[in-house]
Design a protein around this motif. Structure first.
Motif, mmCIF file in Angstrom:
data_model
loop_
_atom_site.group_PDB
_atom_site.id
_atom_site.type_symbol
_atom_site.label_atom_id
_atom_site.label_comp_id
_atom_site.label_asym_id
_atom_site.label_seq_id
_atom_site.Cartn_x
_atom_site.Cartn_y
_atom_site.Cartn_z
ATOM 1 N N HIS A 128 -27.372 18.359 -46.358
ATOM 2 C CA HIS A 128 -26.597 19.133 -45.575
ATOM 3 C C HIS A 128 -26.782 18.816 -43.925
ATOM 4 C CE1 HIS A 128 -25.067 23.049 -43.323
ATOM 5 N NE2 HIS A 128 -24.320 22.310 -43.203
ATOM 6 N N LEU A 129 -25.864 18.156 -43.152
ATOM 7 C CA LEU A 129 -26.111 17.868 -41.852
ATOM 8 C C LEU A 129 -25.187 18.398 -40.980
ATOM 9 C CD1 LEU A 129 -26.653 13.964 -42.279
ATOM 10 C CD2 LEU A 129 -28.341 15.831 -42.166
ATOM 11 N N VAL A 130 -25.533 19.183 -40.245
ATOM 12 C CA VAL A 130 -24.785 19.970 -39.061
ATOM 13 C C VAL A 130 -24.532 19.079 -37.841
ATOM 14 C CG1 VAL A 130 -24.386 22.083 -37.789
ATOM 15 C CG2 VAL A 130 -25.272 22.145 -39.849
ATOM 16 N N GLY A 131 -23.349 18.825 -37.313
ATOM 17 C CA GLY A 131 -23.040 18.221 -36.175
ATOM 18 C C GLY A 131 -21.828 17.485 -36.204
ATOM 19 N N HIS A 132 -21.404 16.439 -36.966
ATOM 20 C CA HIS A 132 -20.183 15.663 -37.007
ATOM 21 C C HIS A 132 -19.177 16.808 -37.388
ATOM 22 C CE1 HIS A 132 -17.354 12.515 -37.114
ATOM 23 N NE2 HIS A 132 -16.899 13.051 -38.484
ATOM 24 N N THR A 133 -19.545 17.592 -38.307
ATOM 25 C CA THR A 133 -18.934 18.898 -38.756
ATOM 26 C C THR A 133 -19.946 20.078 -39.026
ATOM 27 O OG1 THR A 133 -18.546 18.444 -41.055
ATOM 28 C CG2 THR A 133 -16.844 17.542 -39.768
ATOM 29 N N PRO A 134 -19.335 21.332 -39.349
ATOM 30 C CA PRO A 134 -20.308 22.282 -39.581
ATOM 31 C C PRO A 134 -21.156 22.025 -41.060
ATOM 32 C CG PRO A 134 -18.673 23.315 -38.526
ATOM 33 C CD PRO A 134 -18.233 21.812 -38.928
ATOM 34 N N GLY A 135 -20.297 21.486 -42.123
ATOM 35 C CA GLY A 135 -20.895 21.589 -43.426
ATOM 36 C C GLY A 135 -20.855 19.944 -43.973
ATOM 37 N N ALA A 136 -20.759 19.162 -43.361
ATOM 38 C CA ALA A 136 -21.076 17.745 -43.887
ATOM 39 C C ALA A 136 -22.063 17.530 -44.668
ATOM 40 C CB ALA A 136 -20.984 16.593 -42.825
ATOM 41 N N VAL A 137 -21.974 16.700 -45.711
ATOM 42 C CA VAL A 137 -23.039 16.461 -46.737
ATOM 43 C C VAL A 137 -23.080 14.879 -46.949
ATOM 44 C CG1 VAL A 137 -22.856 18.636 -47.974
ATOM 45 C CG2 VAL A 137 -21.493 16.777 -48.721
ATOM 46 N N VAL A 138 -24.252 14.421 -47.146
ATOM 47 C CA VAL A 138 -24.698 13.210 -47.641
ATOM 48 C C VAL A 138 -25.148 13.279 -48.842
ATOM 49 C CG1 VAL A 138 -24.659 12.549 -45.190
ATOM 50 C CG2 VAL A 138 -27.024 12.839 -46.409
ATOM 51 N N LEU A 139 -25.007 12.280 -49.755
ATOM 52 C CA LEU A 139 -25.542 12.118 -51.281
ATOM 53 C C LEU A 139 -26.230 11.148 -51.288
ATOM 54 C CD1 LEU A 139 -21.911 12.410 -52.923
ATOM 55 C CD2 LEU A 139 -23.872 14.376 -52.248
ATOM 56 N N VAL A 140 -27.619 11.214 -51.877
ATOM 57 C CA VAL A 140 -28.641 10.410 -52.138
ATOM 58 C C VAL A 140 -28.625 10.214 -53.637
ATOM 59 C CG1 VAL A 140 -31.114 9.572 -51.797
ATOM 60 C CG2 VAL A 140 -29.995 10.873 -50.209
ATOM 61 N N TYR A 141 -28.571 8.753 -54.143
ATOM 62 C CA TYR A 141 -29.042 8.510 -55.474
ATOM 63 C C TYR A 141 -30.295 7.472 -55.323
ATOM 64 C CZ TYR A 141 -29.188 5.648 -59.735
ATOM 65 O OH TYR A 141 -29.748 5.060 -60.987
ATOM 66 N N ASP A 142 -31.398 8.272 -56.081
ATOM 67 C CA ASP A 142 -32.704 7.571 -56.063
ATOM 68 C C ASP A 142 -32.868 6.866 -57.006
ATOM 69 O OD1 ASP A 142 -35.279 6.870 -55.302
ATOM 70 O OD2 ASP A 142 -36.151 8.967 -55.319
ATOM 71 N N ASP A 143 -32.352 5.375 -57.007
ATOM 72 C CA ASP A 143 -32.561 4.629 -58.026
ATOM 73 C C ASP A 143 -34.055 4.425 -58.864
ATOM 74 O OD1 ASP A 143 -32.266 2.567 -60.183
ATOM 75 O OD2 ASP A 143 -31.276 1.296 -58.798
ATOM 76 N N PRO A 144 -34.141 4.902 -60.141
ATOM 77 C CA PRO A 144 -35.473 4.898 -60.615
ATOM 78 C C PRO A 144 -36.041 3.387 -60.842
ATOM 79 C CG PRO A 144 -33.886 5.472 -62.391
ATOM 80 C CD PRO A 144 -33.246 5.299 -61.056
ATOM 81 N N GLN A 145 -35.080 2.295 -60.683
ATOM 82 C CA GLN A 145 -35.376 0.914 -60.976
ATOM 83 C C GLN A 145 -35.157 0.286 -59.713
ATOM 84 O OE1 GLN A 145 -33.658 1.241 -65.556
ATOM 85 N NE2 GLN A 145 -34.392 -0.764 -64.893
ATOM 86 N N GLY A 146 -35.077 0.912 -58.318
ATOM 87 C CA GLY A 146 -34.729 0.178 -57.292
ATOM 88 C C GLY A 146 -35.156 1.174 -55.986
#
Length: 215
Positions: A128-146
């Protein structure tokens, strides 16, 4: 042909094939938004990041099955096709807890810092990142093979963070980016809400410059 992430409205989608996940990037709408279709290779379950615009193009990209649509933030250009996509597919909706009230389509799953969203056997971590909007979210896929793969909405682009309306919002967004995003390795691939892709390694040298430039 190798994935390069450069797409244009009306042009073909770009497809990236990872060991466990397929990522399809398509540009839609008058504001040249990016939408990302994620498909688990083990189960064929699919998740769409931002039903931004042009429902017919998105539905053609999705095909006949869609489990979830994640809206990265409340700005209308990132959800203007959401109602049509949900009506056609029955997908559940997900968005940041503090932005859900600003999205005209009801949110089924409220996302918080450190939570997860699944697409088949693949897990995405929510920040959750506050600033661009109050509730913006970013998503992370931590690739186990990369390396990790990061879907940033309008929080981070090639060349800097997304716009904010007040200096304190810019400071908050920069604080969040440094604490939650730039802790990932340089190889992390960034998929923004508009325009071409980048990597954290390409953007990291400019953090101090962005701070000095301000909002």
């Amino acid at each position: 042909m190798p994935y390069h992430g450069a797409v244009r409205v009306g042009g073909p989608a770009e497809v990236r094939e990872l060991a466990h996940l397929m990522i399809t990037k398509v540009a839609v709408g008058p504001m040249d938004n990016n939408a990302y279709l994620l498909r688990c290779r083990a189960t064929d379950e699919q998740l769409l990041v931002d039903a931004a615009a042009d429902a017919p193009t998105l539905l053609e990209t999705v095909g006949d099955r869609l489990a979830t649509v994640v809206t990265t933030h409340r700005h209308r250009d990132h959800w203007s096709a959401l109602a049509d996509v949900v009506a056609a597919t029955g997908a559940r909706t997900a968005a940041g807890r503090h932005d859900a009230e600003g999205i005209a389509v009801p949110t089924d799953l409220l996302l918080d810092e450190g939570g997860t969203v699944r697409v088949g056997q693949v897990e995405l971590t929510v920040h959750h990142l506050v600033g661009h909007t109050p509730g913006a979210v970013v998503l992370v896929y931590d690739d186990p093979q990369g390396h990790p793969h990061l879907f940033t909405g309008d929080c981070l682009f090639p060349g800097g963070p997304g716009r904010t309306t007040r200096p304190e919002d810019f400071t908050s967004l920069m604080d969040g980016l440094e604490a939650k995003v730039f802790t990932l390795p340089d190889e992390t691939w960034v998929y923004p809400g508009h325009g071409d892709d980048t990597t954290l390694g390409a953007e990291r040298p400019h953090l101090a410059e962005w701070r000095a430039r301000g909002w």
